[in-house]
Design an enzyme around this catalytic site. Structure first.
Site, PDB file in Angstrom:
ATOM      1  CB  SER A   1     -11.430  35.929  67.659  1.00  0.00           C
ATOM      2  OG  SER A   1     -11.568  36.406  66.337  1.00  0.00           O
TER       3      SER A   1
ATOM      4  CE1 TYR B   1     -16.192  33.402  66.439  1.00  0.00           C
ATOM      5  CE2 TYR B   1     -14.814  35.169  65.594  1.00  0.00           C
ATOM      6  CZ  TYR B   1     -14.943  33.883  66.085  1.00  0.00           C
ATOM      7  OH  TYR B   1     -13.825  33.085  66.233  1.00  0.00           O
TER       8      TYR B   1
END
Ligand code: NAP
Ligand code: GCO
Length: 268
Positions: free
Chosen positions: A149, A162
């Protein structure tokens, strides 16, 4: 001329397992692999979602095999890998795609939620990779692609767990490369930018007056390409990293982000 064959980009006869591929980025990557010639297995946690996904795959001309499996459960993952081996053959390509996110300020986040996100977004990639590596080593080749990500590099308010998981996943990528590169296993990652999927739908929700969500405007202004990414943007990069064309690419994160990480941001 040095030896170069466009067929090196093909995946004919390869068996690919894409986790969490009933929708979104995983679905698109699995479709691209199928178009390049691979046999597709995928999993998600719900039978109902899987059945719908199998139909969607069929509509796209893809004969994908669905399995119900929670990637955080090591025993279930080992059984999944055995089943895929029995149904399609040993796995040549693993994509660790399944993930969850919870957007909440860190001081308001329950530790249980933090743990669950680390478990799904990081520990599961360890579990799935560990389950496929022995057969890859025995075969003498294998490809593992971890879906990282922007948050493998950058922090942002509300995504502590996350970001911690995706940063860890980048290092797991490098470590799998370090440990098993000699066995002709390539472990790389894709770092998608902001991609229009269910996961990011809340960040693109139009305002009650019809104007764009402030986060939507923020992302457009941060992205040199001046748009959100689409799942299609990830298909070519995934095929490249799964194919023999990338056999000397190892331990890398390929950011597919429309240029976000290269850009300082719009001048005032
Ligand atoms: P998505 O539509 O929410 O897909 C994630 C999938 O993971 C879901 O289909 C979900 O299926 C599955 N999943 C979640 N927990 C699971 C578990 N414990 N076991 C098995 N499957 C599980 O999200 P997406 O946007 O396509 O994201 C795919 C990947 O790209 C993720 O790794 C995400 O972090 C990453 N990513 C996304 C973006 C973006 O902008 N969208 C950007 C960068 C990275 P079930 O709920 O049915 O199990
Ligand atoms: C966020 C999250 C994700 C992004 C993605 C960026 O900012 O809320 O990071 O939603 O989609 O992972 O690469």
């Amino acid at each position: 001329m040095p030896d170069f064959n466009m067929n090196d980009f093909r995946l004919d006869g390869k068996v690919a397992l894409v986790t969490g591929a009933s929708d979104g980025i995983g679905f698109a990557i699995a479709c691209a692999f199928a178009k390049a010639g691979a046999k597709i297995a995928f999993n998600a946690r719900s039978e109902e979602k899987n059945q719908k996904a199998v139909e969607r795959y069929k509509e796209n001309g893809v004969d994908a095999k669905a399995y119900v499996c929670d990637v955080t459960d090591e025993k279930a993952v080992q059984e999944l890998v055995k089943k895929v081996e029995g149904d399609l053959g040993t796995i040549d390509i693993l994509v660790n795609n399944a993930a969850i996110i919870k957007r909440v300020p860190m001081i308001e986040m329950d530790v249980e939620d933090f743990r669950k996100i680390i478990d799904t977004d990081l520990n599961a990639a360890f579990i799935c990779s560990k389950a496929v590596l022995p057969a890859m080593i025995a075969k003498g080749h294998g490809k593992i692609i971890n879906i990282c990500s922007m948050m493998s590099e950058l922090g942002r308010e509300t995504v502590s767990a996350y970001a911690a998981a995706k940063g860890g996943l980048k290092m797991l990528t490098r470590n799998i490369c370090s440990e098993y590169g000699e066995a002709n296993i390539q472990c790389n990652a894709i770092g998608p930018g902001y991609i229009a999927t269910q996961q990011t739908a809340p960040l693109r929700q139009p305002q009650p007056d019809g104007s764009r969500h402030p986060f939507d405007q923020f992302i457009i202004s941060k992205t040199p390409a001046a748009r959100w990414g689409t799942v299609e943007d990830l298909m070519g990069p995934a095929v490249f990293l799964a194919s023999d064309a990338s056999n000397f690419v190892n331990g890398q994160v390929l950011y597919v982000d429309g240029g976000i990480l290269a850009y300082i941001g719009k001048q005032p």
